[in-house]
Every structure is written in C-alpha cells, then in structure tokens.
Scaffold this motif. Sequence first.
Motif, PDB file in Angstrom:
ATOM      1  N   PHE A   1     -12.118   3.825  13.083  1.00 28.37           N
ATOM      2  CA  PHE A   1     -11.255   4.988  12.920  1.00 28.37           C
ATOM      3  C   PHE A   1      -9.904   4.499  12.446  1.00 28.37           C
ATOM      4  N   LEU A   2      -9.254   5.299  11.638  1.00 31.30           N
ATOM      5  CA  LEU A   2      -8.019   4.919  10.960  1.00 31.30           C
ATOM      6  C   LEU A   2      -7.121   4.091  11.882  1.00 31.30           C
ATOM      7  N   ASP A   3      -6.884   2.844  11.471  1.00 35.96           N
ATOM      8  CA  ASP A   3      -6.130   1.914  12.309  1.00 35.96           C
ATOM      9  C   ASP A   3      -4.964   1.256  11.575  1.00 35.96           C
ATOM     10  N   GLU A   4      -4.476   1.899  10.538  1.00 37.23           N
ATOM     11  CA  GLU A   4      -3.305   1.398   9.816  1.00 37.23           C
ATOM     12  C   GLU A   4      -2.044   2.045  10.395  1.00 37.23           C
ATOM     13  N   ALA A   5      -1.025   1.245  10.651  1.00 40.16           N
ATOM     14  CA  ALA A   5       0.211   1.752  11.239  1.00 40.16           C
ATOM     15  C   ALA A   5       1.031   2.580  10.249  1.00 40.16           C
ATOM     16  N   MET A   6       1.009   2.182   8.992  1.00 36.75           N
ATOM     17  CA  MET A   6       1.811   2.858   7.970  1.00 36.75           C
ATOM     18  C   MET A   6       0.993   3.958   7.296  1.00 36.75           C
ATOM     19  N   PRO A   7       1.637   5.025   6.850  1.00 36.72           N
ATOM     20  CA  PRO A   7       0.913   6.078   6.134  1.00 36.72           C
ATOM     21  C   PRO A   7       0.252   5.516   4.864  1.00 36.72           C
ATOM     22  N   PRO A   8      -0.943   5.988   4.540  1.00 36.46           N
ATOM     23  CA  PRO A   8      -1.643   5.490   3.356  1.00 36.46           C
ATOM     24  C   PRO A   8      -0.854   5.649   2.058  1.00 36.46           C
ATOM     25  N   SER A   9      -0.006   6.654   1.975  1.00 35.13           N
ATOM     26  CA  SER A   9       0.755   6.882   0.748  1.00 35.13           C
ATOM     27  C   SER A   9       1.691   5.723   0.411  1.00 35.13           C
ATOM     28  N   LEU A  10       2.016   4.882   1.394  1.00 36.22           N
ATOM     29  CA  LEU A  10       2.892   3.732   1.147  1.00 36.22           C
ATOM     30  C   LEU A  10       2.127   2.515   0.623  1.00 36.22           C
ATOM     31  N   GLN A  11       0.814   2.527   0.728  1.00 39.75           N
ATOM     32  CA  GLN A  11      -0.052   1.423   0.285  1.00 39.75           C
ATOM     33  C   GLN A  11       0.355   0.084   0.906  1.00 39.75           C
ATOM     34  N   GLN A  12       0.802   0.094   2.127  1.00 41.45           N
ATOM     35  CA  GLN A  12       1.165  -1.133   2.846  1.00 41.45           C
ATOM     36  C   GLN A  12       0.052  -1.443   3.847  1.00 41.45           C
ATOM     37  N   TYR A  13      -1.115  -1.771   3.313  1.00 40.03           N
ATOM     38  CA  TYR A  13      -2.290  -1.975   4.149  1.00 40.03           C
ATOM     39  C   TYR A  13      -2.203  -3.320   4.868  1.00 40.03           C
ATOM     40  N   ALA A  14      -2.428  -3.299   6.163  1.00 46.82           N
ATOM     41  CA  ALA A  14      -2.366  -4.512   6.972  1.00 46.82           C
ATOM     42  C   ALA A  14      -3.743  -5.120   7.212  1.00 46.82           C
ATOM     43  N   ASN A  15      -4.774  -4.300   7.193  1.00 50.02           N
ATOM     44  CA  ASN A  15      -6.108  -4.759   7.568  1.00 50.02           C
ATOM     45  C   ASN A  15      -6.972  -5.068   6.346  1.00 50.02           C
ATOM     46  N   GLU A  16      -7.746  -6.128   6.465  1.00 54.53           N
ATOM     47  CA  GLU A  16      -8.607  -6.548   5.362  1.00 54.53           C
ATOM     48  C   GLU A  16      -9.618  -5.462   4.997  1.00 54.53           C
ATOM     49  N   HIS A  17     -10.174  -4.763   5.992  1.00 54.32           N
ATOM     50  CA  HIS A  17     -11.154  -3.712   5.677  1.00 54.32           C
ATOM     51  C   HIS A  17     -10.522  -2.611   4.836  1.00 54.32           C
ATOM     52  N   THR A  18      -9.262  -2.308   5.070  1.00 52.38           N
ATOM     53  CA  THR A  18      -8.572  -1.290   4.279  1.00 52.38           C
ATOM     54  C   THR A  18      -8.349  -1.790   2.860  1.00 52.38           C
ATOM     55  N   LYS A  19      -7.940  -3.032   2.727  1.00 49.85           N
ATOM     56  CA  LYS A  19      -7.698  -3.604   1.402  1.00 49.85           C
ATOM     57  C   LYS A  19      -8.987  -3.623   0.578  1.00 49.85           C
ATOM     58  N   GLN A  20     -10.096  -3.956   1.212  1.00 47.69           N
ATOM     59  CA  GLN A  20     -11.381  -3.970   0.499  1.00 47.69           C
ATOM     60  C   GLN A  20     -11.797  -2.551   0.095  1.00 47.69           C
ATOM     61  N   TRP A  21     -11.617  -1.603   0.987  1.00 44.57           N
ATOM     62  CA  TRP A  21     -11.951  -0.212   0.682  1.00 44.57           C
ATOM     63  C   TRP A  21     -11.070   0.305  -0.451  1.00 44.57           C
ATOM     64  N   ALA A  22      -9.788  -0.035  -0.418  1.00 44.69           N
ATOM     65  CA  ALA A  22      -8.854   0.376  -1.471  1.00 44.69           C
ATOM     66  C   ALA A  22      -9.293  -0.183  -2.819  1.00 44.69           C
ATOM     67  N   ALA A  23      -9.697  -1.446  -2.851  1.00 41.72           N
ATOM     68  CA  ALA A  23     -10.146  -2.062  -4.102  1.00 41.72           C
ATOM     69  C   ALA A  23     -11.413  -1.373  -4.617  1.00 41.72           C
ATOM     70  N   THR A  24     -12.295  -1.018  -3.718  1.00 42.80           N
ATOM     71  CA  THR A  24     -13.524  -0.320  -4.121  1.00 42.80           C
ATOM     72  C   THR A  24     -13.184   1.020  -4.767  1.00 42.80           C
ATOM     73  N   ILE A  25     -12.429   1.842  -4.077  1.00 45.32           N
ATOM     74  CA  ILE A  25     -12.117   3.192  -4.572  1.00 45.32           C
ATOM     75  C   ILE A  25     -11.259   3.135  -5.826  1.00 45.32           C
ATOM     76  N   ASP A  26     -10.330   2.192  -5.888  1.00 45.15           N
ATOM     77  CA  ASP A  26      -9.445   2.067  -7.046  1.00 45.15           C
ATOM     78  C   ASP A  26     -10.225   1.817  -8.337  1.00 45.15           C
ATOM     79  N   GLY A  27     -11.406   1.228  -8.223  1.00 47.57           N
ATOM     80  CA  GLY A  27     -12.200   0.891  -9.394  1.00 47.57           C
ATOM     81  C   GLY A  27     -12.960   2.048 -10.019  1.00 47.57           C
ATOM     82  N   TYR A  28     -12.854   3.231  -9.449  1.00 45.80           N
ATOM     83  CA  TYR A  28     -13.609   4.377  -9.955  1.00 45.80           C
ATOM     84  C   TYR A  28     -12.700   5.439 -10.553  1.00 45.80           C
ATOM     85  N   ASP A  29     -13.261   6.180 -11.513  1.00 43.02           N
ATOM     86  CA  ASP A  29     -12.557   7.273 -12.180  1.00 43.02           C
ATOM     87  C   ASP A  29     -12.912   8.631 -11.582  1.00 43.02           C
TER      88      ASP A  29
END
Length: 188
Positions: A48-76
């Motif tokens: 369950f969402l475990d990032e301290a900063m709001p997603p709109s800031l893109q200041q991801y602290a956790n590796e799982h978030t960074k990997q998910w961000a890279a996955t989604i960023d690659g799609y149109d």
Amino acid sequence: MPKIAIIIGATRPGRVGSSVARWVHEIAQERDDAEFDLVDLRDVPLPFLDEAMPPSLQQYANEHTKQWAATIDGYDGFVFVTPEYNHSTSAVLKNAIDFLYAEWNNKAAGFVGYGSAGGSRAIEHLRHIMAEVQVATVRNQVMLSLFNDFEDFTKLTPQPLQKDAVNAMLDQLIAWSTALAPLRAPAG
C-alpha cells in the motif's frame, strides 16, 4: 507507433482478469498500428502506498516505486482490465495508480470491465481517477457480463460482438495516444 500497456487490475486467486487481458492482447496483436504489452499487477511488488512525498513531486524513495514509474513512463496509453468489486475497481489497481502522477500525464486510457454489470461502475470510477492524473479516457469501452460472456461465471466465452467492441476501443485509444504525443515530448 504508440506503445500500449494492457494492465491486469486484479490479483486475487481465481481471478478471471488474466484470461480477459490475454483475450484483449490476442485481438490487439492482430493490429499493426501500435505495440501492446501485458502488465500484470501480480508481478508489480507494490505495498500500500508507502511514499512520504506526494507522487506529483516525483521524489520517489523506494525502489519498487522507481521501477513502477519506469514501467508506466514507457507507455503512451493504457487498457485497464478491471473487475468490479463493490461498485468500484479493485484496491490493487487504485493503489498502483496512486503511486505515480507525472508518469500517467498526457496519455490515453481505454477500459475493459467485467462483472455482473459488465464492470460499468468500476469503469466509471476509473474515469474520475484518470482525470485527476491527467489521462484522457476514450468513450468506447468493453463491458463483459459474467452472465453472458462467461461460462459458469469463470470461463471467458465472449459474445462475438465483444471483439468489435475491443477494436472500437483500441481505435480510439491509439488515435488519442498518438494525438497526445506532442504533450509528452520533452521541452526544447
């Protein structure tokens, strides 16, 4: 050529979402106007969402978030395959969406719902959620009834008209994903 993720929005044991997503993917593979990948939330280890900063800031602290961000960023664009649980989408899909913000922006989404009411209420909720993360949703959608498009409520046996519904949704999704590309292009 746009790259589209078909996201399986259910993870529970016995889910029918994976068979629905594979069926959509098979139909999509017959096309030559986009690339399509299956993205299974079972394979995305998000708590369950475990990032301290709001997603709109893109200041991801956790590796799982960074990997998910890279996955989604690659799609149109995205096809969300969603069950309807208690008149809404699944918690796991909502959670996966909530982890990110900018990675969703200026892209398009289409929906394939399934349930006793064809997933219509889950799709309606997803349209509101997508608006908040700046995803344009297409009008055409696919609603699979557990009564008419499944055998014994578990084995996918879609009515023939459902293939036409998938292609109509994909036509709009590809057009919108392509039209939004300039908004996703880097500045300068």
